[in-house]
Design a protein around this motif. Structure first.
Motif, PDB file in Angstrom:
ATOM      1  N   PRO A 103     -20.731 -63.265  35.088  1.00 57.00           N
ATOM      2  CA  PRO A 103     -21.403 -63.367  33.475  1.00 57.00           C
ATOM      3  C   PRO A 103     -23.288 -62.837  33.459  1.00 57.00           C
ATOM      4  CG  PRO A 103     -21.414 -65.263  35.039  1.00 57.00           C
ATOM      5  CD  PRO A 103     -20.923 -64.290  35.633  1.00 57.00           C
ATOM      6  N   LEU A 104     -23.406 -62.834  32.501  1.00 60.88           N
ATOM      7  CA  LEU A 104     -24.825 -62.083  31.797  1.00 60.88           C
ATOM      8  C   LEU A 104     -24.942 -62.864  31.159  1.00 60.88           C
ATOM      9  CD1 LEU A 104     -24.927 -57.989  33.097  1.00 60.88           C
ATOM     10  CD2 LEU A 104     -25.294 -59.803  34.809  1.00 60.88           C
ATOM     11  N   GLY A 105     -26.355 -62.935  30.555  1.00 56.60           N
ATOM     12  CA  GLY A 105     -26.074 -63.810  29.352  1.00 56.60           C
ATOM     13  C   GLY A 105     -28.020 -64.257  28.646  1.00 56.60           C
ATOM     14  N   PHE A 106     -27.942 -64.154  27.377  1.00 55.47           N
ATOM     15  CA  PHE A 106     -29.681 -63.691  27.176  1.00 55.47           C
ATOM     16  C   PHE A 106     -29.792 -65.223  27.924  1.00 55.47           C
ATOM     17  CE2 PHE A 106     -27.908 -61.344  23.493  1.00 55.47           C
ATOM     18  CZ  PHE A 106     -28.857 -60.348  23.748  1.00 55.47           C
ATOM     19  N   HIS A 107     -31.393 -65.100  28.347  1.00 58.08           N
ATOM     20  CA  HIS A 107     -32.959 -65.858  28.926  1.00 58.08           C
ATOM     21  C   HIS A 107     -33.405 -65.692  28.781  1.00 58.08           C
ATOM     22  CE1 HIS A 107     -28.659 -66.211  31.557  1.00 58.08           C
ATOM     23  NE2 HIS A 107     -28.650 -67.536  31.640  1.00 58.08           N
ATOM     24  N   ALA A 108     -34.567 -66.746  28.600  1.00 59.40           N
ATOM     25  CA  ALA A 108     -35.904 -67.444  28.283  1.00 59.40           C
ATOM     26  C   ALA A 108     -36.280 -68.123  28.731  1.00 59.40           C
ATOM     27  CB  ALA A 108     -36.171 -66.978  26.832  1.00 59.40           C
ATOM     28  N   HIS A 109     -37.898 -67.789  29.345  1.00 60.33           N
ATOM     29  CA  HIS A 109     -38.767 -68.687  30.149  1.00 60.33           C
ATOM     30  C   HIS A 109     -38.727 -70.113  28.549  1.00 60.33           C
ATOM     31  CE1 HIS A 109     -41.982 -71.066  31.466  1.00 60.33           C
ATOM     32  NE2 HIS A 109     -41.594 -71.015  33.088  1.00 60.33           N
ATOM     33  N   ARG A 110     -38.798 -71.417  29.248  1.00 61.41           N
ATOM     34  CA  ARG A 110     -39.011 -72.235  27.759  1.00 61.41           C
ATOM     35  C   ARG A 110     -40.557 -72.716  27.808  1.00 61.41           C
ATOM     36  NH1 ARG A 110     -35.980 -76.072  28.718  1.00 61.41           N
ATOM     37  NH2 ARG A 110     -34.475 -76.426  30.873  1.00 61.41           N
ATOM     38  N   ARG A 111     -41.812 -71.515  28.181  1.00 56.91           N
ATOM     39  CA  ARG A 111     -42.805 -71.741  27.530  1.00 56.91           C
ATOM     40  C   ARG A 111     -42.816 -70.749  25.900  1.00 56.91           C
ATOM     41  NH1 ARG A 111     -45.557 -70.112  31.427  1.00 56.91           N
ATOM     42  NH2 ARG A 111     -45.085 -67.862  31.494  1.00 56.91           N
TER      43      ARG A 111
END
Length: 302
Positions: free
Chosen positions: A165-173
């Motif tokens: 599975p692939l999905g959108f991710h981002a750093h908390r910062r």
């Protein structure tokens, strides 16, 4: 009487083609520059044509050299496969196995699997080609391949692993500064990380999620690994494997219920290698390891 050129001449020829100079080729092969020069001179004499032209940018290949290149590369592939086969004994798990995998899988997923494999079989040597270029299983450029598209050739032993599975991710910062989007429409107002060329799963994403065509990207890269690294650096929001992001507490999976791309995964090798102990145990280890990896990805989302 014509004398067939030595394989050493072709190896030197290929290395000069790739490196662009005699000195660089000598360093690559661990030989002296005069030796490389003699090899090129001897090959030119054998084929009856000039192979390189000196320029301010180094040695430039002639048309004859470019015509010879694919045949020399075929010789190199065959010689490497011969040595891998000769390095093993049929009744023992030892010798060299060459594995091909995508950049991200090869660098981020396979090393722990290979470490366990070599702990179990100390006599096994592994060569890993981590590249998004497809290497030929039929012509034995590699022994085993992890593919993100189903192999179509006959005479291959293929095992489908499942969907990563692939999905959108981002750093908390990044999210602390810019907020967390909840819909595809909100995503359009963010700094997005994309690719500067079409890939199989980008085409799949556009088919499954037509709204993705309308997104604008502030950072693009041709490298899947650079894409993942950009997410970790906080450049913006991008797509990566959920299993890679899971161990990093600073990476947040965004819109997990709304957006997912299933990335099909297969392990393949030429069927003639299924009786080779070194290839068989490596094939089975990759299958087990990747099945466990996909299972961990799905447990993360549960």
């Amino acid at each position: 009487m014509n004398i067939e050129p030595s394989w050493d001449f072709y190896r030197s020829f290929l290395t000069v083609l790739r490196q662009g100079s005699l000195s660089a080729a000598a360093r690559e092969l661990g030989l002296t520059q005069p030796t490389i020069g003699r090899h090129i001179d001897a090959l030119e004499e054998a084929v009856g044509a000039e192979l390189f032209i000196r320029s301010s940018n180094g040695l430039l290949p002639t048309d004859v050299a470019l015509d010879l290149q694919p045949y020399a590369e075929m010789l190199a592939t065959t010689a490497a496969a011969l040595l891998r086969t000769a390095s093993s004994q049929r009744d023992k798990v030892e010798g060299t196995v060459r594995i091909s995998a995508s950049e991200v899988i090869g660098i981020e997923v396979l090393p722990p699997i290979i470490a366990d494999l070599q702990d179990a079989y100390p006599g096994l040597q592994v060569e890993l080609s981590a590249s998004d270029a497809l290497e030929d299983l039929m012509n034995r450029e590699v022994d085993i391949a992890v593919r993100m598209a189903e192999p179509q050739q006959d005479a291959l032993l293929v095992r489908r692993i499942g969907d990563i599975p692939l999905g959108f991710h981002a750093h908390r910062r990044y999210l602390e500064r810019h907020g967390t989007p909840q819909t595809m429409a909100e995503l359009a107002g963010h700094r997005l990380i994309g690719f500067d060329r079409q890939t199989a799963y980008i085409r799949m994403m556009r088919k499954l999620h037509p709204l993705a065509d309308e997104l604008a990207y502030s950072f693009r890269t041709s490298s899947h690994l650079a894409h993942y690294t950009a997410i970790r650096a906080g450049i913006g929001i991008g797509i990566c494997q959920t299993g890679l992001a899971r161990p990093n507490p600073d990476l947040v999976h965004i819109m997990a219920d709304e957006f997912e791309i299933p990335l099909g995964t297969w392990v393949a090798m030429h069927e003639s290698l299924k009786t080779s102990p070194r290839c068989r145990v490596t094939f089975d280890a990759l299958v087990r390891g990747l099945l466990n990896y996909i299972k961990s990805c799905k447990e993360t989302r549960a």
